[in-house]
Write a protein that holds these residues in place. Structure first.
Motif, short mmCIF file in Angstrom:
data_model
loop_
_atom_site.label_atom_id
_atom_site.label_comp_id
_atom_site.label_asym_id
_atom_site.label_seq_id
_atom_site.Cartn_x
_atom_site.Cartn_y
_atom_site.Cartn_z
N VAL A 58 39.43 46.11 49.77
CA VAL A 58 39.81 45.70 51.12
C VAL A 58 41.30 45.94 51.32
O VAL A 58 42.05 46.10 50.35
CB VAL A 58 39.47 44.22 51.39
CG1 VAL A 58 37.97 44.02 51.26
CG2 VAL A 58 40.22 43.31 50.45
N SER A 59 41.72 45.95 52.58
CA SER A 59 43.10 46.32 52.89
C SER A 59 44.12 45.36 52.29
O SER A 59 45.10 45.79 51.68
CB SER A 59 43.30 46.39 54.40
OG SER A 59 42.45 47.37 54.96
N ASN A 60 43.93 44.07 52.48
CA ASN A 60 44.93 43.09 52.04
C ASN A 60 44.57 42.55 50.66
O ASN A 60 43.58 41.84 50.51
CB ASN A 60 45.02 41.95 53.04
CG ASN A 60 45.57 42.43 54.37
OD1 ASN A 60 46.48 43.24 54.42
ND2 ASN A 60 44.99 41.95 55.45
N HIS A 61 45.38 42.89 49.69
CA HIS A 61 45.12 42.42 48.34
C HIS A 61 46.40 42.47 47.53
O HIS A 61 47.40 43.07 47.95
CB HIS A 61 44.04 43.27 47.66
CG HIS A 61 44.39 44.72 47.53
ND1 HIS A 61 44.02 45.66 48.47
CD2 HIS A 61 45.09 45.38 46.58
CE1 HIS A 61 44.47 46.84 48.09
NE2 HIS A 61 45.12 46.69 46.97
N VAL A 62 46.35 41.86 46.39
CA VAL A 62 47.46 41.90 45.44
C VAL A 62 46.89 42.34 44.10
O VAL A 62 45.83 41.88 43.68
CB VAL A 62 48.11 40.51 45.27
CG1 VAL A 62 49.23 40.57 44.23
CG2 VAL A 62 48.63 40.00 46.60
N VAL A 63 47.61 43.22 43.44
CA VAL A 63 47.23 43.61 42.09
C VAL A 63 48.32 43.15 41.13
O VAL A 63 49.50 43.42 41.35
CB VAL A 63 47.03 45.13 41.97
CG1 VAL A 63 46.72 45.51 40.52
CG2 VAL A 63 45.91 45.58 42.90
N GLY A 64 47.91 42.46 40.12
CA GLY A 64 48.86 41.96 39.14
C GLY A 64 48.54 42.44 37.75
O GLY A 64 47.38 42.64 37.40
N TRP A 65 49.60 42.62 36.99
CA TRP A 65 49.46 42.85 35.56
C TRP A 65 49.78 41.54 34.85
O TRP A 65 50.83 40.93 35.11
CB TRP A 65 50.42 43.94 35.07
CG TRP A 65 49.96 45.33 35.34
CD1 TRP A 65 50.36 46.15 36.34
CD2 TRP A 65 49.01 46.06 34.57
NE1 TRP A 65 49.70 47.36 36.25
CE2 TRP A 65 48.87 47.33 35.16
CE3 TRP A 65 48.25 45.78 33.43
CZ2 TRP A 65 48.01 48.31 34.67
CZ3 TRP A 65 47.40 46.75 32.93
CH2 TRP A 65 47.28 48.00 33.54
N TYR A 66 48.90 41.12 33.98
CA TYR A 66 49.08 39.92 33.19
C TYR A 66 49.00 40.32 31.72
O TYR A 66 48.47 41.38 31.38
CB TYR A 66 47.98 38.90 33.48
CG TYR A 66 48.05 38.29 34.86
CD1 TYR A 66 47.68 39.02 35.98
CD2 TYR A 66 48.49 36.98 35.05
CE1 TYR A 66 47.75 38.47 37.25
CE2 TYR A 66 48.56 36.42 36.31
CZ TYR A 66 48.18 37.17 37.40
OH TYR A 66 48.26 36.62 38.66
#
Length: 114
Positions: free
Chosen positions: A29-37
């Motif tokens: 989807v358009s609005n998202h966050v991707v994080g590296w943990y």
């Protein structure tokens, strides 16, 4: 559903560099966050860096100035420079939608040592 696949981990000497990739597939989807943990043995999982779909970035204090997160279409990269022994961990990618729904990848192991 979002499927995440991390790659790029391996063994690197202290002071060296690695670039991790997180490739996403499925319903993006358009609005998202991707994080590296990352999670080292005996430690809790911690945020390393994140990037929003709009390109805003955030970094954990321990990696500021050494790591850089970027994205290209559905792939998010983590450029890791000046690696230290304490950067050794399994690195995971997390994709979070605005609704709060999130997905994890299976992780890639980064080992810093000789």
């Amino acid at each position: 559903q979002v499927h995440l696949e991390e790659s790029g981990g391996g063994l690197v000497q202290p002071g060296g560099s690695l670039r991790l990739s997180c490739s996403a597939s499925g319903t993006i989807v358009s609005n998202h966050v991707v994080g590296w943990y990352r999670q080292a043995p005996g430690n809790e999982r911690e945020l390393v860096a994140s990037i929003t779909s709009g390109g805003k970035t955030n970094y954990g204090d321990s990696v500021k100035g050494r790591f850089s997160i970027s994205k290209d279409k559905n792939t998010v990269y983590l450029q890791m420079n000046s690696l230290k022994l304490e950067d050794t961990a399994v690195y995971y990618c997390k994709h979070t939608r605005l609704t709060g729904m999130f997905f994890w990848g299976k992780g890639t192991l980064v080992t810093v040592g000789s």
